[in-house]
Scaffold this active site. Structure first.
Site, mmCIF file in Angstrom:
data_model
loop_
_atom_site.group_PDB
_atom_site.id
_atom_site.type_symbol
_atom_site.label_atom_id
_atom_site.label_comp_id
_atom_site.label_asym_id
_atom_site.label_seq_id
_atom_site.Cartn_x
_atom_site.Cartn_y
_atom_site.Cartn_z
ATOM 1 N N TRP A 1 -3.452 -1.620 -1.434
ATOM 2 C CA TRP A 1 -3.921 -2.571 -1.755
ATOM 3 C C TRP A 1 -4.020 -4.117 -0.804
ATOM 4 C CZ3 TRP A 1 -2.871 -4.882 -6.651
ATOM 5 C CH2 TRP A 1 -2.682 -6.162 -6.913
ATOM 6 N N ASN B 1 0.596 0.121 6.278
ATOM 7 C CA ASN B 1 1.264 -0.572 5.040
ATOM 8 C C ASN B 1 1.789 -1.751 5.258
ATOM 9 O OD1 ASN B 1 3.760 -0.314 2.623
ATOM 10 N ND2 ASN B 1 1.890 -1.833 2.225
ATOM 11 N N GLY B 2 0.640 -3.766 5.123
ATOM 12 C CA GLY B 2 2.038 -4.205 5.779
ATOM 13 C C GLY B 2 0.979 -5.239 6.289
ATOM 14 N N LYS C 1 -2.009 -5.759 -19.705
ATOM 15 C CA LYS C 1 -1.145 -6.301 -18.223
ATOM 16 C C LYS C 1 -2.261 -7.289 -18.015
ATOM 17 C CE LYS C 1 1.387 -7.154 -14.498
ATOM 18 N NZ LYS C 1 2.319 -8.114 -15.202
ATOM 19 N N CYS D 1 0.622 -0.963 0.093
ATOM 20 C CA CYS D 1 -0.037 0.324 -0.270
ATOM 21 C C CYS D 1 0.574 1.476 -0.055
ATOM 22 C CB CYS D 1 -0.785 0.412 1.103
ATOM 23 S SG CYS D 1 -2.025 -1.243 1.408
ATOM 24 N N LYS E 1 9.662 -14.438 -22.169
ATOM 25 C CA LYS E 1 9.805 -13.253 -21.075
ATOM 26 C C LYS E 1 10.781 -12.791 -22.127
ATOM 27 C CE LYS E 1 7.547 -13.306 -18.522
ATOM 28 N NZ LYS E 1 7.054 -13.654 -17.097
ATOM 29 N N HIS F 1 13.647 -34.646 -31.545
ATOM 30 C CA HIS F 1 12.718 -34.570 -32.348
ATOM 31 C C HIS F 1 12.103 -33.434 -33.128
ATOM 32 C CE1 HIS F 1 11.808 -38.833 -29.996
ATOM 33 N NE2 HIS F 1 12.437 -37.494 -28.674
ATOM 34 N N GLU G 1 9.259 -20.176 -19.960
ATOM 35 C CA GLU G 1 8.565 -18.892 -19.081
ATOM 36 C C GLU G 1 9.523 -18.320 -19.374
ATOM 37 O OE1 GLU G 1 6.468 -17.423 -18.006
ATOM 38 O OE2 GLU G 1 7.515 -15.749 -17.222
ATOM 39 N N ARG H 1 2.055 1.526 -6.133
ATOM 40 C CA ARG H 1 2.251 0.775 -4.567
ATOM 41 C C ARG H 1 0.402 -0.196 -4.479
ATOM 42 N NH1 ARG H 1 6.010 0.629 -2.244
ATOM 43 N NH2 ARG H 1 5.810 -0.346 -0.051
ATOM 44 N N GLU I 1 8.456 -11.642 -25.204
ATOM 45 C CA GLU I 1 7.561 -11.288 -24.897
ATOM 46 C C GLU I 1 8.525 -8.952 -25.136
ATOM 47 O OE1 GLU I 1 4.677 -11.158 -22.002
ATOM 48 O OE2 GLU I 1 6.540 -12.029 -20.466
HETATM 49 C C1 F6R Z 1 3.715 -12.584 -19.552
HETATM 50 C C2 F6R Z 1 1.739 -12.144 -18.975
HETATM 51 C C3 F6R Z 1 0.712 -13.058 -19.861
HETATM 52 C C4 F6R Z 1 -0.237 -13.147 -18.459
HETATM 53 C C5 F6R Z 1 -1.089 -14.022 -18.617
HETATM 54 C C6 F6R Z 1 -2.428 -14.307 -17.913
HETATM 55 O O1 F6R Z 1 4.419 -12.254 -19.141
HETATM 56 O O2 F6R Z 1 2.246 -11.437 -18.021
HETATM 57 O O3 F6R Z 1 0.994 -14.254 -19.758
HETATM 58 O O4 F6R Z 1 0.411 -14.640 -17.131
HETATM 59 O O5 F6R Z 1 -2.240 -13.107 -19.645
HETATM 60 O O6 F6R Z 1 -2.179 -12.705 -17.010
HETATM 61 P P1 F6R Z 1 -3.115 -13.286 -15.402
HETATM 62 O O7 F6R Z 1 -2.444 -14.534 -15.050
HETATM 63 O O8 F6R Z 1 -3.468 -11.637 -15.068
HETATM 64 O O9 F6R Z 1 -4.453 -14.031 -15.647
#
Ligand code: F6R
Length: 615
Positions: free
Chosen positions: A75, A101-102, A610, A2, A492, A511, A488, A27, A495
């Protein structure tokens, strides 16, 4: 996480606090509130929503004059985001007002004691318990505010940065810190309090950053007294001269939110298991799970639904759950699951994983699973999000807001939660030995320090990134628990750097993908000490004999792979089932540095969002 802000001085506190809260919204931003002392009384306003919603509410509800005030942007951790759970919280007498915050871990026990003494509570928060505990101590012990705060904090288990006002003493703010940040800005005849220096940077460059277990009594026009919370020692605080600009401060001095979030992992993993994992006592306690353990122990099958990085966390969980609980696990892309006609029965448990809690495909998969009679358990980061409300029960990851579009801390905290759930179920089912159970609890508690150690390779990884920033393709290979980490790592890189990358189980290479290998192809191999070590060594040899370039993630102390690899990144020795929590750190850093060197928009890569709330 927070954000907290406080002001005491001669200026208009309202605008300082509101502007400060806006700067701290990174935050947390699910609710906000403010308390202002106008010289006679304390005016308080709070609301679900963002700081702009608070501004609207204040206009209708309270006067905004006064030179003393505290504000909060939340948060949520305890209690859904709503008006009542928003901070500030007021004690039963109406005299003490707090922002926090905590997480207070033992709030339930403290609350029970206070209720027995006649206290009543409006909210579901741990913070309201703390402010009333301070009030009770003030009354019982007949001590000054600072002393009451000190006694209360010695009874509290958890993490906090707090600021507290007593309307009987409107020339004073009391602050304290353990585990959450707290900065005090020092102006001329005025003081500022905030989670970081961004709310006061235009007023003063002088700040004290409280250390853990320190508290301060800040008196208008006078001085600041800093003392230890335990014992009576006074502290001579170090006043720093701030040289950072506003944007740097919001990012905690890091160049990007993504890097900040990578570096936050030791502390947020701790936040994820705080109060839930008591290794010494052999206890895992997850509120959302306690009443539903039998759903899991009696399940024919666990189906995990998620997208992207969360899906990768689900794949790690598949290995962990099957190993320890012996319950068959299937991991499904939510987007595929919802559009076939999956066989689901009431004996299935569906786990939905989502950082945002808003992903449209995951939400649709949950609705389908519920229609077909399955019990659905959610693992989300955002408290009060749609998925957290749509699922029958669940566990929050407590990672704090993830601002960087590429998920980092969400992944490791999801795995931490899934590991705790698997351990708990395995223990109740009797499918894990007591010694293994105890070992993994202890090892999970060591993960934050191991992540810290993995982060120490940062500079070396930056050097490796320099070598490979201009290549067009990457392969990522891993086996067992680290196959999802390879996926993963590749995601990373794709993207944020826009370099093409593929993740594969190492043995699958022959394969097909092996045809891609030549002297231009870097292959990132997760080659840590594990049951598959020899096999991975063979895979590396196969790549080397085709002139491929090996970048290996190795266990500290390894010699064999180090000699074979062209480049290596070290991680500390960790029991195999927990290795994804450390190996993934090296891959996050590698993709981060490559993207920075390519001048990419690391925090907001092109074409991405996001939270994907459309199909
Ligand atoms: C990758 C990324 C996306 C999310 C995906 C699911 O870095 O951020 O692949 O993981 O869009 O999002 P959530 O977890 O919010 O359902």
């Amino acid at each position: 996480m927070c954000g907290i802000v406080g002001y005491i001085g001669n200026r208009d506190a309202y605008s300082i606090i509101i502007n400060g809260l806006k700067r701290l919204e990174y935050r947390g931003y699910d609710s906000a509130g403010i308390a202002l002392y106008d010289g006679e009384k304390l005016n308080l306003s709070k609301t679900k929503g963002k700081v702009v919603d608070l501004e609207e509410r204040v206009k209708k509800e309270i006067p905004t004059n006064g030179n003393l005030g505290i504000g909060h942007t939340r948060w949520a951790t305890h209690g859904v985001p709503n008006d009542i759970n928003s901070h500030p919280h007021v004690s039963n007498s109406g005299e003490l007002v707090i922002i926090h915050n905590g997480i207070i871990e033992n709030y339930a026990t403290l609350k029970k004691e206070l209720i027995n003494r006649g206290y009543t509570f409006q909210s579901d928060t741990d913070t309201e318990v703390l402010v009333n505990l301070i009030e009770e101590i003030q009354k019982q012990e007949n001590v000054k505010l600072g002393q009451a705060v000190q006694i209360a904090l010695n009874q509290v288990v958890g993490a906090y940065a707090i600021a507290l006002i007593d309307i009987k003493k409107p020339d004073e703010i009391v602050v304290a810190k353990l585990g959450s940040p707290l900065a005090i800005g020092i102006g001329e005849d005025e003081f500022f309090v905030a989670s970081d220096a961004s709310p006061f940077i235009e007023y003063t460059n002088n700040a004290i950053y409280l250390e853990d277990e320190e508290m301060a009594i800040i008196r208008k026009g006078r001085d600041i007294k800093v003392r230890k919370i335990k014992g009576d020692k006074l502290v001579d605080p170090y006043i720093q001269e701030l040289k950072m600009n506003l944007e740097q401060i919001e990012k905690g001095g890091y160049d990007h939110f993504m890097l900040k979030e990578i570096y936050e992992q030791p502390s947020v993993i701790k936040d994820t298991y705080r109060g839930r994992l008591l290794a010494d006592r052999g206890i895992v306690r997850l509120g959302g799970l306690e009443n539903y353990i039998e759903k899991f122990t009696n399940a024919d099958r666990i189906i995990i639904v998620a997208c992207g990085t969360s899906w990768h966390a689900g794949l790690v969980a598949e290995y962990i759950f099957e190993e320890w609980t012996r319950i068959p696990v299937e991991v499904e892309y939510a987007s595929e699951f919802r559009y076939r006609n999956p066989i689901i029965t009431s004996k299935d448990v569906v786990i939905a994983i989502s950082q945002s809690g808003e992903t449209a495909d995951t939400l649709a998969a949950i609705k389908l699973a519920k229609q077909k009679g399955a019990f659905v358990y959610g693992i989300c980061n955002v408290v009060g999000s749609t998925i957290s409300r749509e699922t029958h029960s669940g566990t929050y990851t407590h990672a704090g807001p993830e601002i960087g579009v590429a998920s980092t801390k969400a992944f490791t905290t999801q795995i931490t939660v899934l590991t705790m759930i698997a351990l708990k179920i395995a223990k109740v089912k009797g499918t894990i030995s007591n010694s293994d159970f105890m070992l993994y609890l202890r090892e999970l508690e060591l993960i934050p320090s191991k992540v810290e150690e993995a982060l120490k390779s940062n500079e070396k990884i930056e050097e490796i990134a320099k070598v490979f920033k201009d290549v067009n393709n990457f392969l990522y290979l891993g086996r067992g628990y680290n196959f999802p980490v390879a996926l993963e790592g590749a995601l990373k890189l794709k993207e944020i750097s826009y370099i093409h990358a593929e993740g594969y189980p190492a043995a699958e290479m022959k394969h097909g993908p092996i045809a891609l290998i030549d002297e231009h192809m870097p292959v990132v191999v997760i080659a840590i000490n594990s049951n598959h070590y020899e096999k991975v060594v063979s895979n590396i040899q196969e790549i080397k004999s085709r002139k491929g370039i090996i970048i290996a993630v190795v266990t500290k102390g390894d010699t064999t792979v180090k000699e074979m690899a062209d480049y290596y990144m070290e991680v500390p020795k960790t029991p195999e089932a927990l290795t994804p929590l450390v190996t993934t750190i090296s891959l996050q850093l590698l993709s981060y540095h490559i993207a920075v060197m390519l001048n990419r928009n690391v925090d907001q890569p092109r074409n991405l969002a996001k939270s994907v709330t459309v199909e």
